[in-house]
Design an enzyme around this catalytic site. Structure first.
Site, mmCIF file in Angstrom:
data_model
loop_
_atom_site.group_PDB
_atom_site.id
_atom_site.type_symbol
_atom_site.label_atom_id
_atom_site.label_comp_id
_atom_site.label_asym_id
_atom_site.label_seq_id
_atom_site.Cartn_x
_atom_site.Cartn_y
_atom_site.Cartn_z
ATOM 1 N N ASP A 22 1.652 -1.378 8.576
ATOM 2 C CA ASP A 22 1.952 -1.370 7.145
ATOM 3 C C ASP A 22 2.129 -2.795 6.608
ATOM 4 O O ASP A 22 2.517 -3.703 7.351
ATOM 5 C CB ASP A 22 3.246 -0.564 6.919
ATOM 6 C CG ASP A 22 3.381 -0.095 5.485
ATOM 7 O OD1 ASP A 22 2.434 -0.267 4.700
ATOM 8 O OD2 ASP A 22 4.451 0.433 5.139
ATOM 9 N N ASN A 24 -0.288 -4.539 4.590
ATOM 10 C CA ASN A 24 -1.493 -5.323 4.289
ATOM 11 C C ASN A 24 -1.585 -5.649 2.798
ATOM 12 O O ASN A 24 -1.946 -6.767 2.412
ATOM 13 C CB ASN A 24 -2.754 -4.530 4.664
ATOM 14 C CG ASN A 24 -2.852 -4.288 6.154
ATOM 15 O OD1 ASN A 24 -2.218 -4.970 6.924
ATOM 16 N ND2 ASN A 24 -3.657 -3.319 6.538
ATOM 17 N N GLY A 25 -1.247 -4.645 1.971
ATOM 18 C CA GLY A 25 -1.323 -4.840 0.516
ATOM 19 C C GLY A 25 -0.354 -5.925 0.061
ATOM 20 O O GLY A 25 -0.718 -6.816 -0.720
ATOM 21 N N HIS A 39 -6.333 -5.849 4.159
ATOM 22 C CA HIS A 39 -6.823 -4.964 5.226
ATOM 23 C C HIS A 39 -7.726 -5.742 6.195
ATOM 24 O O HIS A 39 -7.722 -5.475 7.395
ATOM 25 C CB HIS A 39 -7.577 -3.767 4.638
ATOM 26 C CG HIS A 39 -6.691 -2.851 3.830
ATOM 27 N ND1 HIS A 39 -5.456 -2.440 4.281
ATOM 28 C CD2 HIS A 39 -6.858 -2.266 2.616
ATOM 29 C CE1 HIS A 39 -4.895 -1.646 3.377
ATOM 30 N NE2 HIS A 39 -5.728 -1.533 2.352
ATOM 31 N N SER A 67 -4.569 7.595 6.756
ATOM 32 C CA SER A 67 -3.886 8.897 6.804
ATOM 33 C C SER A 67 -4.607 9.908 5.922
ATOM 34 O O SER A 67 -5.406 9.524 5.043
ATOM 35 C CB SER A 67 -2.440 8.742 6.332
ATOM 36 O OG SER A 67 -2.415 8.571 4.931
ATOM 37 N N LEU A 133 -7.407 -0.149 28.832
ATOM 38 C CA LEU A 133 -6.542 0.175 27.694
ATOM 39 C C LEU A 133 -7.279 1.214 26.856
ATOM 40 O O LEU A 133 -8.472 1.058 26.612
ATOM 41 C CB LEU A 133 -6.291 -1.079 26.840
ATOM 42 C CG LEU A 133 -5.625 -0.839 25.475
ATOM 43 C CD1 LEU A 133 -4.152 -0.439 25.658
ATOM 44 C CD2 LEU A 133 -5.702 -2.101 24.596
ATOM 45 N N LEU A 193 8.327 7.800 9.249
ATOM 46 C CA LEU A 193 7.144 8.013 10.112
ATOM 47 C C LEU A 193 5.871 8.246 9.302
ATOM 48 O O LEU A 193 4.766 8.108 9.832
ATOM 49 C CB LEU A 193 7.350 9.229 11.016
ATOM 50 C CG LEU A 193 8.043 9.003 12.362
ATOM 51 C CD1 LEU A 193 8.124 10.319 13.123
ATOM 52 C CD2 LEU A 193 7.326 7.960 13.214
ATOM 53 N N SER A 194 6.017 8.644 8.035
ATOM 54 C CA SER A 194 4.856 8.854 7.162
ATOM 55 C C SER A 194 3.780 9.739 7.802
ATOM 56 O O SER A 194 2.592 9.403 7.782
ATOM 57 C CB SER A 194 4.242 7.513 6.746
ATOM 58 O OG SER A 194 5.163 6.774 5.999
HETATM 59 C C1 FPP Z 1 -1.030 0.116 5.243
HETATM 60 O O1 FPP Z 1 -0.789 -1.037 4.480
HETATM 61 C C2 FPP Z 1 -2.283 -0.009 5.914
HETATM 62 C C3 FPP Z 1 -3.340 0.840 5.794
HETATM 63 C C4 FPP Z 1 -3.307 2.043 4.932
HETATM 64 C C5 FPP Z 1 -4.600 0.597 6.473
HETATM 65 C C6 FPP Z 1 -4.510 -0.064 7.824
HETATM 66 C C7 FPP Z 1 -5.849 -0.453 8.224
HETATM 67 C C8 FPP Z 1 -6.197 -1.581 8.854
HETATM 68 C C9 FPP Z 1 -5.282 -2.624 9.333
HETATM 69 C C10 FPP Z 1 -7.630 -1.743 9.121
HETATM 70 C C11 FPP Z 1 -7.898 -1.689 10.584
HETATM 71 C C12 FPP Z 1 -8.465 -0.692 11.266
HETATM 72 C C13 FPP Z 1 -9.502 0.121 11.441
HETATM 73 C C14 FPP Z 1 -9.955 0.399 12.823
HETATM 74 C C15 FPP Z 1 -10.172 0.825 10.371
HETATM 75 P P1 FPP Z 1 -0.649 -0.888 2.903
HETATM 76 O O2 FPP Z 1 -1.981 -1.144 2.302
HETATM 77 O O3 FPP Z 1 -0.048 0.425 2.549
HETATM 78 O O4 FPP Z 1 0.323 -2.061 2.584
HETATM 79 P P2 FPP Z 1 1.370 -2.128 1.391
HETATM 80 O O5 FPP Z 1 2.406 -1.073 1.695
HETATM 81 O O6 FPP Z 1 1.901 -3.519 1.511
HETATM 82 O O7 FPP Z 1 0.634 -1.883 0.111
#
Ligand code: FPP
Length: 245
Positions: A22, A24-25, A39, A67, A133, A193-194
């Site tokens: 979590d 990335n945004g 991402h 998800s 792995l 856990l979402s």
């Molecule tokens: C949650 O962060 C992250 C996701 C919904 C996507 C995670 C995906 C990756 C890291 C890409 C990697 C993997 C593959 C194999 C496709 P968020 O965007 O909800 O972050 P925020 O809560 O800060 O907005």
């Protein structure tokens, strides 16, 4: 074990770590970048974490990549995440295969575009005998949906109510054959856990860190493993008696 992981009397390195990647945004927003750049950065970090898991001797790594609820995000972001999955397979598969990584998928492939579905199943087939792995990609995955799917399978073959056991349900989950994660890590501070591995994480240790996923590198993983190693896991039982000599 890596020399940088502290060995303690409590636990060895977990054999299965599951991660909610979590933040990335937020990582992107802090830099004035579009969410998809976050991402992308998260995907680069995944490479570091896979490498670190191999180094530490972790046997299973489950990552929550998309998800069942993520379909509700803006179209551009959904398409971007599908594209990321596709390009990870195209760019990384051979290297992962060479490193002895087995790929598995949990969730429903049905809703993915046909060509992406094929890429995923081909990658699973190519790596099926690798055993260094296992990376389990949760994509279009929901823990509740997984249980619904298991119940459907169990009923479809006419199972009698008295034959329903925890073990039988586990056998019908997408994770069949994979041990439950000892450690679930969630980055970026949210304490839930979402809908991730809701059955399998019943007794997992949770490690929640404010660090955003793209910044959660090898050292952060080692910190999480060390924290796990110091936990007292009781599985609903009482404190263990000290071993007698
Ligand atoms: C949650 O962060 C992250 C996701 C919904 C996507 C995670 C995906 C990756 C890291 C890409 C990697 C993997 C593959 C194999 C496709 P968020 O965007 O909800 O972050 P925020 O809560 O800060 O907005």
């Amino acid at each position: 074990m890596s020399p940088s992981t502290r060995k303690t009397k409590e636990h060895p390195v977990p054999q299965h770590i599951a991660v909610i990647m979590d933040g990335n945004g937020r990582w992107a927003k802090k830099r004035g970048l579009p969410r998809l750049a976050g991402h992308q950065a998260g995907t680069e970090n995944l490479r570091r974490i896979i490498r670190a898991c191999v180094e530490l001797g972790v046997r299973y790594l489950t990552i929550y990549a998309f998800s069942t609820e993520n379909w509700g995000r803006p179209r551009e972001e959904v398409d971007g995440l599908l594209k990321i999955l596709e390009s990870v397979i195209e760019r990384e598969l051979n290297e992962l295969h060479k490193e002895g990584v087995q790929l598995r998928h949990i969730g429903r492939l049905e809703r993915l575009p046909e060509n992406l579905r094929r890429k995923v199943t081909d990658a699973i087939e190519l790596t099926r005998n690798n055993d260094r792995l296992t990376v389990i990609v949760a994509f279009n995955y929901g823990g509740k949906d997984e249980i619904v799917h298991a119940v459907e399978q169990i009923i479809r073959v006419g199972t009698k109510p008295e034959d329903i056991t925890e073990d039988l349900i586990s056998q019908h989950l997408f994770t069949v054959g994979i041990p439950d994660p000892e450690l679930v890590i969630r980055t970026s501070g949210e304490m839930r856990l979402s809908n991730f591995l809701v059955w399998q994480a019943a007794y997992s240790e949770l490690y929640i860190t404010p660090v955003l996923w793209p910044d959660f590198g090898r050292e952060e993983l080692i910190k999480a493993v060390n924290a796990y190693q110091l936990r007292n896991r009781r599985f609903g039982l009482l404190e263990e008696e000290p071993p007698k000599d």
